[in-house]
Write a protein that holds these residues in place. Sequence first.
Motif, PDB file in Angstrom:
ATOM      1  N   THR A  85     -38.634   1.838 -19.171  1.00  0.00           N
ATOM      2  CA  THR A  85     -38.668   2.403 -20.528  1.00  0.00           C
ATOM      3  C   THR A  85     -38.647   3.927 -20.428  1.00  0.00           C
ATOM      4  OG1 THR A  85     -41.095   2.179 -20.607  1.00  0.00           O
ATOM      5  CG2 THR A  85     -39.796   0.409 -21.603  1.00  0.00           C
ATOM      6  N   THR A  86     -39.781   4.518 -20.174  1.00  0.00           N
ATOM      7  CA  THR A  86     -39.885   5.979 -20.110  1.00  0.00           C
ATOM      8  C   THR A  86     -38.916   6.584 -19.102  1.00  0.00           C
ATOM      9  OG1 THR A  86     -42.228   5.739 -20.622  1.00  0.00           O
ATOM     10  CG2 THR A  86     -41.521   7.877 -19.802  1.00  0.00           C
ATOM     11  N   GLN A  87     -38.732   5.916 -17.955  1.00  0.00           N
ATOM     12  CA  GLN A  87     -37.880   6.444 -16.887  1.00  0.00           C
ATOM     13  C   GLN A  87     -36.509   5.763 -16.814  1.00  0.00           C
ATOM     14  OE1 GLN A  87     -39.901   6.513 -13.070  1.00  0.00           O
ATOM     15  NE2 GLN A  87     -41.872   6.778 -14.067  1.00  0.00           N
ATOM     16  N   LEU A  88     -36.125   5.020 -17.846  1.00  0.00           N
ATOM     17  CA  LEU A  88     -34.867   4.276 -17.779  1.00  0.00           C
ATOM     18  C   LEU A  88     -33.665   5.193 -17.546  1.00  0.00           C
ATOM     19  CD1 LEU A  88     -33.726   1.390 -17.886  1.00  0.00           C
ATOM     20  CD2 LEU A  88     -33.255   1.782 -20.315  1.00  0.00           C
ATOM     21  N   GLY A  89     -33.700   6.391 -18.085  1.00  0.00           N
ATOM     22  CA  GLY A  89     -32.612   7.352 -17.874  1.00  0.00           C
ATOM     23  C   GLY A  89     -32.437   7.753 -16.422  1.00  0.00           C
ATOM     24  N   ASN A  90     -33.473   7.539 -15.591  1.00  0.00           N
ATOM     25  CA  ASN A  90     -33.386   7.855 -14.166  1.00  0.00           C
ATOM     26  C   ASN A  90     -32.805   6.703 -13.346  1.00  0.00           C
ATOM     27  OD1 ASN A  90     -34.710  10.245 -14.798  1.00  0.00           O
ATOM     28  ND2 ASN A  90     -36.715   9.430 -14.272  1.00  0.00           N
ATOM     29  N   ARG A  91     -32.632   5.547 -13.976  1.00  0.00           N
ATOM     30  CA  ARG A  91     -32.153   4.366 -13.265  1.00  0.00           C
ATOM     31  C   ARG A  91     -30.639   4.442 -13.058  1.00  0.00           C
ATOM     32  NH1 ARG A  91     -36.808   4.389 -12.882  1.00  0.00           N
ATOM     33  NH2 ARG A  91     -35.955   4.909 -10.857  1.00  0.00           N
ATOM     34  N   ASP A  92     -30.187   3.844 -11.990  1.00  0.00           N
ATOM     35  CA  ASP A  92     -28.776   3.713 -11.675  1.00  0.00           C
ATOM     36  C   ASP A  92     -28.088   2.895 -12.779  1.00  0.00           C
ATOM     37  OD1 ASP A  92     -26.671   1.743 -10.173  1.00  0.00           O
ATOM     38  OD2 ASP A  92     -26.674   3.736  -9.244  1.00  0.00           O
ATOM     39  N   ARG A  93     -26.885   3.295 -13.160  1.00  0.00           N
ATOM     40  CA  ARG A  93     -26.181   2.603 -14.252  1.00  0.00           C
ATOM     41  C   ARG A  93     -25.960   1.126 -13.962  1.00  0.00           C
ATOM     42  NH1 ARG A  93     -22.028   6.124 -17.695  1.00  0.00           N
ATOM     43  NH2 ARG A  93     -21.820   4.058 -18.590  1.00  0.00           N
ATOM     44  N   ALA A  94     -25.709   0.788 -12.696  1.00  0.00           N
ATOM     45  CA  ALA A  94     -25.509  -0.623 -12.352  1.00  0.00           C
ATOM     46  C   ALA A  94     -26.792  -1.409 -12.597  1.00  0.00           C
ATOM     47  CB  ALA A  94     -25.065  -0.761 -10.897  1.00  0.00           C
ATOM     48  N   VAL A  95     -27.932  -0.809 -12.282  1.00  0.00           N
ATOM     49  CA  VAL A  95     -29.218  -1.465 -12.527  1.00  0.00           C
ATOM     50  C   VAL A  95     -29.437  -1.629 -14.030  1.00  0.00           C
ATOM     51  CG1 VAL A  95     -31.733  -1.200 -12.313  1.00  0.00           C
ATOM     52  CG2 VAL A  95     -30.253  -0.727 -10.347  1.00  0.00           C
ATOM     53  N   VAL A  96     -29.156  -0.586 -14.790  1.00  0.00           N
ATOM     54  CA  VAL A  96     -29.326  -0.652 -16.250  1.00  0.00           C
ATOM     55  C   VAL A  96     -28.425  -1.747 -16.823  1.00  0.00           C
ATOM     56  CG1 VAL A  96     -29.069   0.595 -18.440  1.00  0.00           C
ATOM     57  CG2 VAL A  96     -30.055   1.753 -16.445  1.00  0.00           C
ATOM     58  N   ARG A  97     -27.198  -1.831 -16.346  1.00  0.00           N
ATOM     59  CA  ARG A  97     -26.261  -2.846 -16.829  1.00  0.00           C
ATOM     60  C   ARG A  97     -26.818  -4.255 -16.573  1.00  0.00           C
ATOM     61  NH1 ARG A  97     -22.362  -1.524 -13.784  1.00  0.00           N
ATOM     62  NH2 ARG A  97     -21.668   0.185 -15.096  1.00  0.00           N
ATOM     63  N   ILE A  98     -27.362  -4.476 -15.412  1.00  0.00           N
ATOM     64  CA  ILE A  98     -27.934  -5.790 -15.079  1.00  0.00           C
ATOM     65  C   ILE A  98     -29.135  -6.096 -15.968  1.00  0.00           C
ATOM     66  CG2 ILE A  98     -29.083  -7.117 -13.254  1.00  0.00           C
ATOM     67  CD1 ILE A  98     -27.279  -5.388 -11.277  1.00  0.00           C
ATOM     68  N   ILE A  99     -29.971  -5.097 -16.188  1.00  0.00           N
ATOM     69  CA  ILE A  99     -31.141  -5.280 -17.064  1.00  0.00           C
ATOM     70  C   ILE A  99     -30.672  -5.575 -18.487  1.00  0.00           C
ATOM     71  CG2 ILE A  99     -33.155  -4.119 -18.093  1.00  0.00           C
ATOM     72  CD1 ILE A  99     -33.581  -4.974 -15.148  1.00  0.00           C
ATOM     73  N   GLN A 100     -29.653  -4.859 -18.952  1.00  0.00           N
ATOM     74  CA  GLN A 100     -29.127  -5.121 -20.291  1.00  0.00           C
ATOM     75  C   GLN A 100     -28.642  -6.568 -20.409  1.00  0.00           C
ATOM     76  OE1 GLN A 100     -26.246  -1.922 -20.302  1.00  0.00           O
ATOM     77  NE2 GLN A 100     -27.489  -0.700 -21.752  1.00  0.00           N
ATOM     78  N   GLN A 101     -27.977  -7.060 -19.376  1.00  0.00           N
ATOM     79  CA  GLN A 101     -27.496  -8.440 -19.414  1.00  0.00           C
ATOM     80  C   GLN A 101     -28.667  -9.422 -19.443  1.00  0.00           C
ATOM     81  OE1 GLN A 101     -24.162  -9.560 -19.803  1.00  0.00           O
ATOM     82  NE2 GLN A 101     -25.416 -11.349 -20.347  1.00  0.00           N
ATOM     83  N   LYS A 102     -29.698  -9.136 -18.677  1.00  0.00           N
ATOM     84  CA  LYS A 102     -30.888 -10.003 -18.671  1.00  0.00           C
ATOM     85  C   LYS A 102     -31.546 -10.012 -20.054  1.00  0.00           C
ATOM     86  CE  LYS A 102     -31.994  -9.601 -13.732  1.00  0.00           C
ATOM     87  NZ  LYS A 102     -31.999 -11.012 -13.357  1.00  0.00           N
ATOM     88  N   LEU A 103     -31.593  -8.839 -20.685  1.00  0.00           N
ATOM     89  CA  LEU A 103     -32.150  -8.749 -22.043  1.00  0.00           C
ATOM     90  C   LEU A 103     -31.300  -9.539 -23.031  1.00  0.00           C
ATOM     91  CD1 LEU A 103     -32.995  -4.937 -22.015  1.00  0.00           C
ATOM     92  CD2 LEU A 103     -34.679  -6.799 -22.152  1.00  0.00           C
ATOM     93  N   ARG A 104     -29.998  -9.424 -22.886  1.00  0.00           N
ATOM     94  CA  ARG A 104     -29.090 -10.180 -23.757  1.00  0.00           C
ATOM     95  C   ARG A 104     -29.298 -11.684 -23.549  1.00  0.00           C
ATOM     96  NH1 ARG A 104     -22.982  -8.578 -24.676  1.00  0.00           N
ATOM     97  NH2 ARG A 104     -24.040  -7.137 -26.052  1.00  0.00           N
ATOM     98  N   ASP A 105     -29.424 -12.087 -22.295  1.00  0.00           N
ATOM     99  CA  ASP A 105     -29.649 -13.508 -21.991  1.00  0.00           C
ATOM    100  C   ASP A 105     -30.944 -14.022 -22.623  1.00  0.00           C
ATOM    101  OD1 ASP A 105     -27.308 -13.406 -20.495  1.00  0.00           O
ATOM    102  OD2 ASP A 105     -28.341 -13.376 -18.550  1.00  0.00           O
ATOM    103  N   GLN A 106     -31.919 -13.134 -22.791  1.00  0.00           N
ATOM    104  CA  GLN A 106     -33.189 -13.497 -23.407  1.00  0.00           C
ATOM    105  C   GLN A 106     -33.134 -13.414 -24.938  1.00  0.00           C
ATOM    106  OE1 GLN A 106     -35.905 -14.756 -21.845  1.00  0.00           O
ATOM    107  NE2 GLN A 106     -34.611 -14.763 -20.016  1.00  0.00           N
ATOM    108  N   GLY A 107     -32.027 -12.914 -25.461  1.00  0.00           N
ATOM    109  CA  GLY A 107     -31.861 -12.833 -26.913  1.00  0.00           C
ATOM    110  C   GLY A 107     -32.565 -11.665 -27.570  1.00  0.00           C
ATOM    111  N   VAL A 108     -32.917 -10.633 -26.794  1.00  0.00           N
ATOM    112  CA  VAL A 108     -33.629  -9.490 -27.375  1.00  0.00           C
ATOM    113  C   VAL A 108     -32.787  -8.215 -27.415  1.00  0.00           C
ATOM    114  CG1 VAL A 108     -35.933 -10.351 -26.806  1.00  0.00           C
ATOM    115  CG2 VAL A 108     -34.711  -8.906 -25.162  1.00  0.00           C
ATOM    116  N   TYR A 109     -31.543  -8.319 -26.973  1.00  0.00           N
ATOM    117  CA  TYR A 109     -30.663  -7.142 -26.930  1.00  0.00           C
ATOM    118  C   TYR A 109     -29.275  -7.545 -27.411  1.00  0.00           C
ATOM    119  CZ  TYR A 109     -28.070  -3.178 -24.934  1.00  0.00           C
ATOM    120  OH  TYR A 109     -27.266  -2.077 -24.742  1.00  0.00           O
ATOM    121  N   ARG A 110     -28.760  -6.761 -28.358  1.00  0.00           N
ATOM    122  CA  ARG A 110     -27.431  -7.047 -28.903  1.00  0.00           C
ATOM    123  C   ARG A 110     -26.443  -5.916 -28.628  1.00  0.00           C
ATOM    124  NH1 ARG A 110     -28.790 -11.460 -31.821  1.00  0.00           N
ATOM    125  NH2 ARG A 110     -30.621 -11.435 -33.112  1.00  0.00           N
ATOM    126  N   GLY A 111     -26.902  -4.891 -27.952  1.00  0.00           N
ATOM    127  CA  GLY A 111     -26.038  -3.745 -27.684  1.00  0.00           C
ATOM    128  C   GLY A 111     -25.044  -4.022 -26.572  1.00  0.00           C
TER     129      GLY A 111
END
Length: 180
Positions: free
Chosen positions: A129-155
Amino acid sequence: VEELAAIGAERNDWLSKEILTVIYSKDLVPGKTPKDAFDIAQAIADEGNALAQFFVGYYYLTGTGVDPDEDQAAAWLAKSVEQGYTHSYSFLAELIEQGRGTEQLPDRAADLYWTALEEGDPTATDRLTTQLGNRDRAVVRIIQQKLRDQGVYRGAVDGIAGPSTVAAIRRYAESLTEAG
């Protein structure tokens, strides 16, 4: 505290040894140093204690009582992760994410962060959260997909650490807390 912990340590109580490790690492006892903390943690870690393995990895990472060594940090944190010590996951994830002391593997780093997040680890929550901007884009992309799979992210699953991704991570973490 030191007196009681020393008595327990003499009786081979691992928790007493861990307490000594913590208070010595913070220079809270005159005549005791972070090197003393590292030596105690190393001895317990060698016996297979997951918390001590985390401390040894963390001490190598931060140079507490020992020369910094990211290879050793990654190796000891991995031992702690193998035993399921949740707090070590985010520390190992960051090393793997950045390829420090180990091979850079975005999938593995994201999985470690995700597992720690699901276990309620505050370090994982902060790093995602607070440090998400410091994360590698590939890691963020994977996390976004996991969030989408959980139904909590639509972006978009684009690796951009924007406010909607952070909000989804916070919602997901809160939902896990509420679920118990």
